[in-house]
Design a protein around this motif. Structure first.
Motif, PDB file in Angstrom:
ATOM      1  N   THR A  74     -20.316  83.504  20.446  1.00 40.16           N
ATOM      2  CA  THR A  74     -21.489  82.636  20.466  1.00 40.16           C
ATOM      3  C   THR A  74     -21.681  82.030  21.836  1.00 40.16           C
ATOM      4  OG1 THR A  74     -21.120  82.076  18.166  1.00 40.16           O
ATOM      5  CG2 THR A  74     -22.553  80.604  19.419  1.00 40.16           C
ATOM      6  N   GLN A  75     -22.892  82.092  22.337  1.00 35.05           N
ATOM      7  CA  GLN A  75     -23.192  81.474  23.617  1.00 35.05           C
ATOM      8  C   GLN A  75     -23.508  80.007  23.394  1.00 35.05           C
ATOM      9  OE1 GLN A  75     -23.075  83.012  26.696  1.00 35.05           O
ATOM     10  NE2 GLN A  75     -22.125  84.644  25.475  1.00 35.05           N
ATOM     11  N   ILE A  76     -22.780  79.157  24.061  1.00 34.51           N
ATOM     12  CA  ILE A  76     -23.010  77.720  23.941  1.00 34.51           C
ATOM     13  C   ILE A  76     -24.108  77.332  24.920  1.00 34.51           C
ATOM     14  CG2 ILE A  76     -21.983  75.446  24.254  1.00 34.51           C
ATOM     15  CD1 ILE A  76     -19.379  76.611  23.323  1.00 34.51           C
ATOM     16  N   PRO A  77     -25.100  76.565  24.484  1.00 34.20           N
ATOM     17  CA  PRO A  77     -26.218  76.234  25.359  1.00 34.20           C
ATOM     18  C   PRO A  77     -25.747  75.599  26.661  1.00 34.20           C
ATOM     19  CG  PRO A  77     -26.636  75.508  23.110  1.00 34.20           C
ATOM     20  CD  PRO A  77     -25.220  75.955  23.157  1.00 34.20           C
ATOM     21  N   ALA A  78     -26.295  76.066  27.756  1.00 32.40           N
ATOM     22  CA  ALA A  78     -25.905  75.532  29.074  1.00 32.40           C
ATOM     23  C   ALA A  78     -26.744  74.315  29.421  1.00 32.40           C
ATOM     24  CB  ALA A  78     -26.085  76.611  30.135  1.00 32.40           C
ATOM     25  N   THR A  79     -26.739  73.347  28.518  1.00 30.37           N
ATOM     26  CA  THR A  79     -27.479  72.105  28.737  1.00 30.37           C
ATOM     27  C   THR A  79     -26.583  70.931  28.440  1.00 30.37           C
ATOM     28  OG1 THR A  79     -28.274  72.143  26.452  1.00 30.37           O
ATOM     29  CG2 THR A  79     -29.681  73.168  28.115  1.00 30.37           C
ATOM     30  N   LEU A  80     -26.958  69.794  28.993  1.00 31.40           N
ATOM     31  CA  LEU A  80     -26.202  68.587  28.696  1.00 31.40           C
ATOM     32  C   LEU A  80     -26.416  68.211  27.244  1.00 31.40           C
ATOM     33  CD1 LEU A  80     -27.031  66.430  31.851  1.00 31.40           C
ATOM     34  CD2 LEU A  80     -24.803  67.400  31.272  1.00 31.40           C
ATOM     35  N   PRO A  81     -25.390  67.639  26.567  1.00 30.41           N
ATOM     36  CA  PRO A  81     -25.567  67.163  25.192  1.00 30.41           C
ATOM     37  C   PRO A  81     -26.732  66.193  25.101  1.00 30.41           C
ATOM     38  CG  PRO A  81     -23.261  67.146  25.810  1.00 30.41           C
ATOM     39  CD  PRO A  81     -24.033  67.446  27.056  1.00 30.41           C
ATOM     40  N   ALA A  82     -27.371  66.132  23.939  1.00 34.93           N
ATOM     41  CA  ALA A  82     -28.581  65.329  23.774  1.00 34.93           C
ATOM     42  C   ALA A  82     -28.364  63.874  24.131  1.00 34.93           C
ATOM     43  CB  ALA A  82     -29.083  65.452  22.332  1.00 34.93           C
ATOM     44  N   HIS A  83     -27.199  63.302  23.733  1.00 34.12           N
ATOM     45  CA  HIS A  83     -26.991  61.874  23.991  1.00 34.12           C
ATOM     46  C   HIS A  83     -26.875  61.591  25.476  1.00 34.12           C
ATOM     47  CE1 HIS A  83     -22.834  63.127  24.426  1.00 34.12           C
ATOM     48  NE2 HIS A  83     -22.513  61.923  24.838  1.00 34.12           N
ATOM     49  N   ILE A  84     -26.334  62.563  26.243  1.00 29.04           N
ATOM     50  CA  ILE A  84     -26.244  62.373  27.688  1.00 29.04           C
ATOM     51  C   ILE A  84     -27.632  62.448  28.309  1.00 29.04           C
ATOM     52  CG2 ILE A  84     -25.355  63.360  29.830  1.00 29.04           C
ATOM     53  CD1 ILE A  84     -23.248  61.930  28.285  1.00 29.04           C
ATOM     54  N   PRO A  87     -21.926  72.005  22.170  1.00 27.99           N
ATOM     55  CA  PRO A  87     -23.229  71.692  21.583  1.00 27.99           C
ATOM     56  C   PRO A  87     -23.282  70.407  20.762  1.00 27.99           C
ATOM     57  CG  PRO A  87     -22.138  73.435  20.337  1.00 27.99           C
ATOM     58  CD  PRO A  87     -21.306  73.204  21.564  1.00 27.99           C
ATOM     59  N   GLU A  88     -22.138  69.884  20.372  1.00 34.45           N
ATOM     60  CA  GLU A  88     -22.137  68.661  19.564  1.00 34.45           C
ATOM     61  C   GLU A  88     -22.218  67.430  20.462  1.00 34.45           C
ATOM     62  OE1 GLU A  88     -22.350  68.820  16.349  1.00 34.45           O
ATOM     63  OE2 GLU A  88     -22.128  71.009  16.321  1.00 34.45           O
ATOM     64  N   ARG A  89     -22.493  66.279  19.847  1.00 37.98           N
ATOM     65  CA  ARG A  89     -22.607  65.032  20.619  1.00 37.98           C
ATOM     66  C   ARG A  89     -21.305  64.701  21.322  1.00 37.98           C
ATOM     67  NH1 ARG A  89     -21.734  59.547  19.979  1.00 37.98           N
ATOM     68  NH2 ARG A  89     -23.232  58.241  21.132  1.00 37.98           N
ATOM     69  N   LEU A  90     -20.185  64.883  20.633  1.00 37.88           N
ATOM     70  CA  LEU A  90     -18.876  64.614  21.211  1.00 37.88           C
ATOM     71  C   LEU A  90     -17.995  65.855  21.097  1.00 37.88           C
ATOM     72  CD1 LEU A  90     -18.082  61.122  19.605  1.00 37.88           C
ATOM     73  CD2 LEU A  90     -18.982  61.539  21.896  1.00 37.88           C
ATOM     74  N   ARG A  91     -17.212  66.110  22.111  1.00 37.47           N
ATOM     75  CA  ARG A  91     -16.212  67.169  22.001  1.00 37.47           C
ATOM     76  C   ARG A  91     -15.121  66.746  21.037  1.00 37.47           C
ATOM     77  NH1 ARG A  91     -14.727  70.076  27.734  1.00 37.47           N
ATOM     78  NH2 ARG A  91     -16.813  70.899  28.182  1.00 37.47           N
ATOM     79  N   TYR A  92     -14.679  65.519  21.200  1.00 36.78           N
ATOM     80  CA  TYR A  92     -13.536  65.036  20.422  1.00 36.78           C
ATOM     81  C   TYR A  92     -14.031  64.126  19.308  1.00 36.78           C
ATOM     82  CZ  TYR A  92     -11.542  66.525  24.853  1.00 36.78           C
ATOM     83  OH  TYR A  92     -11.227  67.240  25.972  1.00 36.78           O
ATOM     84  N   GLN A  93     -14.411  64.719  18.207  1.00 36.60           N
ATOM     85  CA  GLN A  93     -14.806  63.951  17.032  1.00 36.60           C
ATOM     86  C   GLN A  93     -13.628  63.904  16.078  1.00 36.60           C
ATOM     87  OE1 GLN A  93     -18.825  64.424  15.444  1.00 36.60           O
ATOM     88  NE2 GLN A  93     -19.190  66.030  16.936  1.00 36.60           N
ATOM     89  N   GLY A  94     -13.205  62.715  15.719  1.00 31.86           N
ATOM     90  CA  GLY A  94     -12.059  62.580  14.828  1.00 31.86           C
ATOM     91  C   GLY A  94     -10.827  63.211  15.426  1.00 31.86           C
TER      92      GLY A  94
END
Length: 266
Positions: A9-19, A104-111
């Motif tokens: 899967t190609q991960i979007p090359a964009t900053l996370p939305a919250h950033i 792609p998620e808001r945080l890399r380290y969730q929980g």
């Protein structure tokens, strides 16, 4: 048994939305610099002398915490029991590539951070075995997998006794606090700020603000030390916190002690 790489899967090359949102707000307010812009020379101030700093913030992984064994060697040794064929050098290259990809998620380290680390392990080694991943995850959950830099414990104790407030500010999952406790170093800190707990990851200024609030100190009286130009130096600088890069601006904890306390060091 090792299952071959589970995802292309190609991960979007964009900053996370919250950033992106924080960046736009910051630009409108004129309060913070862009996370991706290069700072001017005036952006960072030099070290202050004579114990002008009232607080020290420290990054965890790569700064306060060093791996006992290089990650690629651990991945290869553990992987040999699970059918991993990649060499340590191949794993190192794959790890760096996977870690540099946008998440792609808001945080890399969730929980507990398992989704992120599962992706990293699979991408770095080509192996998606759950048993392999869980063995690695458990290994890095223990204090024995980590070590402090030479003199770190003694210097932190000295700074604390001298009245300098101490905090860890780290992009990490929920394993960090138990790791620090297992290493008998958590007790030295007035605050431990972990991205998975506060909901912001460096370089977002909010995570540094949480540290300032918990320590009840001003940014101008604080210095942050980490090993990442973007996350640590630029992130802290956005709030006016002085910052030193570990391995470049400072190389030892003894040097940190002298730069903070100056002539006050016995």
């Amino acid at each position: 048994m090792c299952i071959s790489l589970l995802s292309n899967t190609q991960i979007p090359a964009t900053l996370p939305a919250h950033i992106q949102v924080e960046k736009k707000m910051a630009q409108r307010l004129g309060r913070f610099r862009s996370y991706t812009s290069q700072p001017s020379k005036a952006y960072f101030s030099g070290p202050k002398q004579g114990n002008a700093y009232k607080a020290l913030l420290l990054d965890a992984g790569g700064t306060l915490l060093q791996m006992v064994q290089p990650v690629e060697e651990t991945y290869a040794i553990v992987g040999s029991k699970h059918g991993v064929k990649a060499s340590p050098s191949e794993i190192k290259k794959g790890f760096k590539k996977a870690f540099a990809e946008p998440w792609p998620e808001r945080l890399r380290y969730q929980g507990d951070g398992r989704p992120f680390w599962r992706h990293i392990v699979a991408q770095a080694t080509g192996c998606a075995s759950n048993d392999y991943f869980e063995e690695l995850y458990k290994h890095f959950s223990q204090g024995d997998a980590w070590k402090l830099p030479v003199g770190a414990y003694e210097v932190l104790s000295h700074l604390r006794d001298a009245g300098v407030k101490l905090a860890v500010v780290s992009n990490f999952d929920t394993r960090l606090r138990p790791i620090l406790e297992d290493m008998d170093v958590a007790k030295l800190f007035n605050a431990i700020i972990i991205s998975s707990e506060v909901g912001f990851e460096k370089p977002a200024p909010q995570i540094f603000q949480v540290a300032l609030d918990q320590l009840n100190v001003a940014a101008s009286k604080t210095v942050h030390i980490g090993d990442d130009q973007q996350a640590d130096k630029i992130g802290a600088g956005a709030l006016g916190i002085d910052s030193w890069l570990w391995g470049k601006d400072v190389h030892t904890f003894k040097e940190i002690l002298h730069r903070i306390l100056g002539s006050d060091v016995n």
